[in-house]
Design a protein around this motif. Structure first.
Motif, PDB file in Angstrom:
ATOM      1  N   GLY A 158       0.798  -1.221   0.000  1.00 18.43           N
ATOM      2  CA  GLY A 158       0.000   0.000   0.000  1.00 18.43           C
ATOM      3  C   GLY A 158       0.826   1.264   0.000  1.00 18.43           C
ATOM      4  N   ASP A 159       2.139   1.152   0.163  1.00 16.84           N
ATOM      5  CA  ASP A 159       3.010   2.331   0.097  1.00 16.84           C
ATOM      6  C   ASP A 159       3.037   2.886  -1.322  1.00 16.84           C
ATOM      7  OD1 ASP A 159       3.678   2.174   2.773  1.00 16.84           O
ATOM      8  OD2 ASP A 159       5.401   0.881   2.414  1.00 16.84           O
ATOM      9  N   ILE A 160       3.135   4.222  -1.414  1.00 18.72           N
ATOM     10  CA  ILE A 160       3.096   4.902  -2.711  1.00 18.72           C
ATOM     11  C   ILE A 160       4.468   5.489  -3.028  1.00 18.72           C
ATOM     12  CG2 ILE A 160       1.954   6.682  -4.074  1.00 18.72           C
ATOM     13  CD1 ILE A 160      -0.312   6.583  -2.055  1.00 18.72           C
ATOM     14  N   ILE A 161       4.869   5.356  -4.276  1.00 20.97           N
ATOM     15  CA  ILE A 161       6.076   6.016  -4.773  1.00 20.97           C
ATOM     16  C   ILE A 161       5.628   7.087  -5.760  1.00 20.97           C
ATOM     17  CG2 ILE A 161       8.265   5.752  -6.005  1.00 20.97           C
ATOM     18  CD1 ILE A 161       8.275   2.813  -5.122  1.00 20.97           C
ATOM     19  N   ILE A 162       5.998   8.325  -5.489  1.00 24.42           N
ATOM     20  CA  ILE A 162       5.683   9.434  -6.390  1.00 24.42           C
ATOM     21  C   ILE A 162       6.941   9.758  -7.180  1.00 24.42           C
ATOM     22  CG2 ILE A 162       4.923  11.834  -6.545  1.00 24.42           C
ATOM     23  CD1 ILE A 162       3.461  11.464  -3.901  1.00 24.42           C
ATOM     24  N   TYR A 163       6.834   9.721  -8.491  1.00 26.86           N
ATOM     25  CA  TYR A 163       8.021   9.924  -9.311  1.00 26.86           C
ATOM     26  C   TYR A 163       8.295  11.411  -9.496  1.00 26.86           C
ATOM     27  CZ  TYR A 163       7.604   4.973 -10.101  1.00 26.86           C
ATOM     28  OH  TYR A 163       7.522   3.616  -9.908  1.00 26.86           O
ATOM     29  N   THR A 164       9.561  11.765  -9.366  1.00 26.24           N
ATOM     30  CA  THR A 164      10.005  13.161  -9.481  1.00 26.24           C
ATOM     31  C   THR A 164      11.232  13.219 -10.376  1.00 26.24           C
ATOM     32  OG1 THR A 164      11.527  13.082  -7.592  1.00 26.24           O
ATOM     33  CG2 THR A 164       9.208  13.539  -7.108  1.00 26.24           C
ATOM     34  N   THR A 165      11.715  14.439 -10.579  1.00 26.45           N
ATOM     35  CA  THR A 165      12.913  14.605 -11.402  1.00 26.45           C
ATOM     36  C   THR A 165      14.148  13.999 -10.734  1.00 26.45           C
ATOM     37  OG1 THR A 165      13.207  16.796 -10.410  1.00 26.45           O
ATOM     38  CG2 THR A 165      12.067  16.695 -12.524  1.00 26.45           C
ATOM     39  N   THR A 166      14.128  13.897  -9.401  1.00 24.52           N
ATOM     40  CA  THR A 166      15.275  13.331  -8.682  1.00 24.52           C
ATOM     41  C   THR A 166      15.082  11.866  -8.323  1.00 24.52           C
ATOM     42  OG1 THR A 166      14.374  14.143  -6.574  1.00 24.52           O
ATOM     43  CG2 THR A 166      15.942  15.566  -7.720  1.00 24.52           C
ATOM     44  N   SER A 167      13.887  11.324  -8.522  1.00 27.72           N
ATOM     45  CA  SER A 167      13.645   9.891  -8.280  1.00 27.72           C
ATOM     46  C   SER A 167      12.885   9.320  -9.469  1.00 27.72           C
ATOM     47  CB  SER A 167      12.863   9.677  -6.987  1.00 27.72           C
ATOM     48  OG  SER A 167      11.622  10.351  -7.023  1.00 27.72           O
ATOM     49  N   PRO A 168      13.594   9.057 -10.574  1.00 23.35           N
ATOM     50  CA  PRO A 168      12.937   8.564 -11.795  1.00 23.35           C
ATOM     51  C   PRO A 168      12.340   7.184 -11.574  1.00 23.35           C
ATOM     52  CG  PRO A 168      15.321   8.441 -11.985  1.00 23.35           C
ATOM     53  CD  PRO A 168      15.042   9.188 -10.729  1.00 23.35           C
ATOM     54  N   PRO A 169      11.399   6.797 -12.429  1.00 25.14           N
ATOM     55  CA  PRO A 169      10.677   5.536 -12.229  1.00 25.14           C
ATOM     56  C   PRO A 169      11.555   4.305 -12.393  1.00 25.14           C
ATOM     57  CG  PRO A 169      10.086   6.540 -14.336  1.00 25.14           C
ATOM     58  CD  PRO A 169      10.885   7.551 -13.593  1.00 25.14           C
ATOM     59  N   SER A 170      11.371   3.374 -11.454  1.00 26.53           N
ATOM     60  CA  SER A 170      11.992   2.046 -11.563  1.00 26.53           C
ATOM     61  C   SER A 170      11.109   1.045 -10.833  1.00 26.53           C
ATOM     62  CB  SER A 170      13.403   2.052 -10.965  1.00 26.53           C
ATOM     63  OG  SER A 170      13.356   2.471  -9.607  1.00 26.53           O
ATOM     64  N   PRO A 171       9.836   0.931 -11.255  1.00 24.65           N
ATOM     65  CA  PRO A 171       8.896   0.048 -10.556  1.00 24.65           C
ATOM     66  C   PRO A 171       9.288  -1.417 -10.695  1.00 24.65           C
ATOM     67  CG  PRO A 171       7.935   0.852 -12.593  1.00 24.65           C
ATOM     68  CD  PRO A 171       9.216   1.599 -12.407  1.00 24.65           C
ATOM     69  N   LYS A 172       8.920  -2.196  -9.690  1.00 21.19           N
ATOM     70  CA  LYS A 172       9.272  -3.616  -9.643  1.00 21.19           C
ATOM     71  C   LYS A 172       8.032  -4.480  -9.859  1.00 21.19           C
ATOM     72  CE  LYS A 172      13.570  -2.777  -8.352  1.00 21.19           C
ATOM     73  NZ  LYS A 172      13.506  -1.299  -8.416  1.00 21.19           N
ATOM     74  N   PRO A 173       8.225  -5.728 -10.278  1.00 20.54           N
ATOM     75  CA  PRO A 173       7.092  -6.650 -10.387  1.00 20.54           C
ATOM     76  C   PRO A 173       6.335  -6.739  -9.057  1.00 20.54           C
ATOM     77  CG  PRO A 173       9.017  -7.584 -11.453  1.00 20.54           C
ATOM     78  CD  PRO A 173       9.487  -6.340 -10.758  1.00 20.54           C
ATOM     79  N   GLY A 174       5.019  -6.792  -9.154  1.00 22.17           N
ATOM     80  CA  GLY A 174       4.175  -6.793  -7.964  1.00 22.17           C
ATOM     81  C   GLY A 174       3.589  -5.437  -7.659  1.00 22.17           C
ATOM     82  N   GLN A 175       4.208  -4.375  -8.193  1.00 23.20           N
ATOM     83  CA  GLN A 175       3.698  -3.023  -7.978  1.00 23.20           C
ATOM     84  C   GLN A 175       2.681  -2.663  -9.063  1.00 23.20           C
ATOM     85  OE1 GLN A 175       7.019  -0.311  -7.737  1.00 23.20           O
ATOM     86  NE2 GLN A 175       7.974  -1.389  -6.019  1.00 23.20           N
ATOM     87  N   THR A 176       1.791  -1.737  -8.707  1.00 25.00           N
ATOM     88  CA  THR A 176       0.820  -1.215  -9.665  1.00 25.00           C
ATOM     89  C   THR A 176       1.304   0.138 -10.157  1.00 25.00           C
ATOM     90  OG1 THR A 176      -1.020  -2.364  -8.613  1.00 25.00           O
ATOM     91  CG2 THR A 176      -1.561  -0.500 -10.030  1.00 25.00           C
ATOM     92  N   LEU A 177       1.548   0.251 -11.441  1.00 23.62           N
ATOM     93  CA  LEU A 177       2.066   1.474 -12.040  1.00 23.62           C
ATOM     94  C   LEU A 177       0.907   2.318 -12.570  1.00 23.62           C
ATOM     95  CD1 LEU A 177       4.558   3.135 -12.986  1.00 23.62           C
ATOM     96  CD2 LEU A 177       4.482   1.817 -15.117  1.00 23.62           C
ATOM     97  N   ILE A 178       0.878   3.578 -12.181  1.00 20.78           N
ATOM     98  CA  ILE A 178      -0.125   4.527 -12.675  1.00 20.78           C
ATOM     99  C   ILE A 178       0.602   5.491 -13.597  1.00 20.78           C
ATOM    100  CG2 ILE A 178      -1.827   6.276 -12.044  1.00 20.78           C
ATOM    101  CD1 ILE A 178      -1.999   4.927  -9.291  1.00 20.78           C
TER     102      ILE A 178
END
Length: 599
Positions: free
Chosen positions: A572-592
């Protein structure tokens, strides 16, 4: 001299390190502070507060508590009493009397204290105190109703319990309880009147100086701090311990007035409070004697259990009977009565003077109050957050999002987040955007978010909300909203869209980086860019990543134009993508993400 310098520096460093450890481990700071202080003091013998500070220990503790109570008073807005004023009033009167009476009875029966000493001990146990309550509330994040009730009780009970303890002490010195009644009643009235008048006068002075612009901005907080010390010392000079009430009234009066903004003072005092609480609890724990018969005696343990299991629930039940609080809210309030530094300081002074006056049994009060402090902080600090989750009266891990701006793509993202169980609140001055969000089943606020009233109203709707996203088409509004809401959110959890202009143009327009939130999604992901993509047919979509369809496969399927916005972990934790933390989602996560339709 060098030993003194090292000792004082060690207390500060250990206190701040304990605060950081508690933040990283997501556990109540008070627990870590007590453990670190106890290890550094009686166990390792590294820190000796009495040897370092001598006779200055209690004056410094008293001034520090005055600042903490003033800062607590700044969070007491009289407007909060409109909903729960009756309950809070009964907690401060009926609840205090029940606590005093039952604590006195159990002190006589289980601890074997003489009636007079037991009555004094019971009076001091009314004190709960903001040094413990405020950090626990910050950690637990209860709902507004119960949070306000516990906060008001904890802050106002501090001076009430301390004043009552002083008056019972004076009655004992005056010749017993019968002769003391004539001391207690006039003393309570005098303390209430003097503390209130001096607190109002100090608050009025601050407001006058700021309203007339007789102070430069950089002196507002120092002058307010000086007046806190003056009010505290002056009230105590006229009536012992009424200074605690004076600084509480001063803080509440400043928070409730509307003539001047005290946000700068509030921010300064919040930072100072963190330092003072860290130092005070290291000093408190380091002063604990390593061994004492009352630490592990059957009577001491029984008395502590009676406080937690009988006294507190009985006081809350009597105070909330017939109120609008449901049983879950009452149960939470009944599980929040930790004691802190004020109780320890007051009892230590009383015990010393009573022993010198020939009442040897008073010497037992010091180890007994430490048993109560360590026990209540440990029990409430460990179990109350868990109980709050079970009772559904708190959101300790506030993962939700406040969207400033309800544009179409923000609503689409908010709907997906809501479907995934994430709390979402959309605030916008555009009625059409707000109505569209409501039609989608989303929580909303309609109005100008930059007004003072909007800040208060939105705060009351923030259950479960812990992140701030400014996504309006106006970069200046986004920056101003970020500054405006900084008192409600940590800066690391505040985000805004990148500006339309270049870095050079932004510098020329005078919007410095420290006034901005973290830049969302990417340097090119401006409001105009996302809106244009939507107009061309792009949609906000969620994608469950798997070992077979991972992020590389996602890129290959949707192309490089796909714009990842958030990802939600299985926890249930959320990762918000920013200019300093580019996307690198892992299997099992839901990407929006924002993607173009693919056949």
């Amino acid at each position: 001299m060098e030993h003194l310098l090292v000792g004082l520096a060690s207390i500060v460093v250990l206190g701040i390190a304990a605060q950081w450890i508690s933040w990283r481990l997501r556990i109540p700071a008070i627990l870590v502070l007590l453990v670190v202080g106890f290890v550094a003091g009686p166990v390792a013998g590294f820190v000796h507060p009495d040897a370092l500070l001598g006779d200055l220990v209690f004056p410094l503790v008293s001034l520090s508590v005055a600042v903490i109570l003033f800062e607590g008073g700044l969070s007491l807005d009289i407007a909060e009493l409109r909903d729960l004023g009756r309950v809070i009033g009964r907690l401060l009167t009926v609840g205090a009397l029940v606590t005093w009476a039952l604590s006195t009875v159990f002190a006589i029966l289980l601890l074997g204290l003489p009636p007079g000493i037991a009555l004094l001990f019971g009076a001091v146990l009314i004190v709960t105190g903001p040094t413990v309550i405020i950090p626990l509330l910050r950690h637990i994040r209860p709902t507004a109703r119960v949070g306000s009730a516990v906060k008001w009780e904890g802050i106002v009970n501090d001076p009430v319990g301390a004043i009552l303890g002083v008056l019972v002490f004076e009655a004992l010195i005056a010749g017993g309880l019968e002769a003391g009644l004539s001391v207690v009643l006039p003393g309570m009235l005098n303390a209430a009147v003097m503390g209130t008048l001096i607190g109002l006068a100090a608050a009025g002075t601050v407001v006058l100086l700021m309203y007339r612009h007789w102070l430069p901005d950089y002196l507002e907080s120092p002058v307010a701090l000086a007046l806190v010390f003056m009010a505290f010392a002056g009230a105590n000079h006229l009536q012992q311990e009424s200074g605690l009430l004076a600084v509480t009234v001063m803080g509440s009066a400043l928070a409730s007035q509307k003539l001047v903004s005290v946000h700068g003072i509030v921010e300064f005092k919040e930072n100072l409070r963190v330092l003072l609480i860290a130092v005070l609890f290291i000093i408190l724990a380091a002063r604990l004697p390593l061994t004492d018969p009352d630490y592990f005696g059957v009577g001491s343990i029984g008395f502590f259990l009676a406080l937690v299991l009988v006294v507190r629930p009985a006081a809350v039940l009597a105070s909330t009977w017939g109120s609008s609080l449901n049983w879950r809210e009452r149960a939470f309030i009944a599980a929040m009565a930790p004691r802190g530094i004020v109780a320890a300081a007051v009892v230590s002074i009383f015990a010393l003077e009573l022993v010198e006056a020939g009442q040897a049994e008073a010497g037992r009060l010091v180890p007994l109050i430490f048993v109560v402090i360590v026990g209540t902080v440990g029990v409430y600090g460990i179990f109350t957050p868990l109980l709050a989750r079970l009772l559904r009266v708190a959101s300790p891990d506030a993962k939700g999002m406040l969207f400033i701006g309800g544009c179409p793509w923000a609503r689409q993202a908010a709907e997906i987040l809501s479907d995934l169980g994430i709390e979402v609140l959309i605030a916008d001055s555009n009625r059409g955007n707000v109505q569209a969000a409501r039609s989608a089943g989303l929580r909303t606020y309609h109005g100008n978010v930059l007004t003072e009233g909007a800040l208060d109203e939105i705060e009351r709707q923030m259950d479960g909300i812990g992140r701030f996203l400014a996504v309006t088409p106006n970069d200046e509004v986004n920056a101003l909203a970020t500054v405006h809401f900084r008192e409600l959110f940590d800066s690391s959890l505040m985000y805004q869209l990148p500006p339309e202009e270049t870095e050079r143009e932004r510098r020329q327009r005078g919007i410095p980086q420290h006034l901005r939130g973290r830049t969302l999604f990417g340097d090119d992901a401006t409001y105009a860019y996302i809106t244009q993509r939507l107009g061309e047919g792009a949609v906000v979509k969620r994608t469950k990543l798997t070992d077979e369809f991972d992020f590389d496969a996602f890129r290959a399927h949707y192309g490089d134009d796909a714009l990842p916005l958030f990802s939600v972990k299985e926890s249930g934790d959320i990762i918000i993508y920013t200019t300093t933390s580019p996307p690198s989602p892992k299997p099992g996560q839901t990407l929006i993400s924002l993607v173009d339709p693919v056949d």
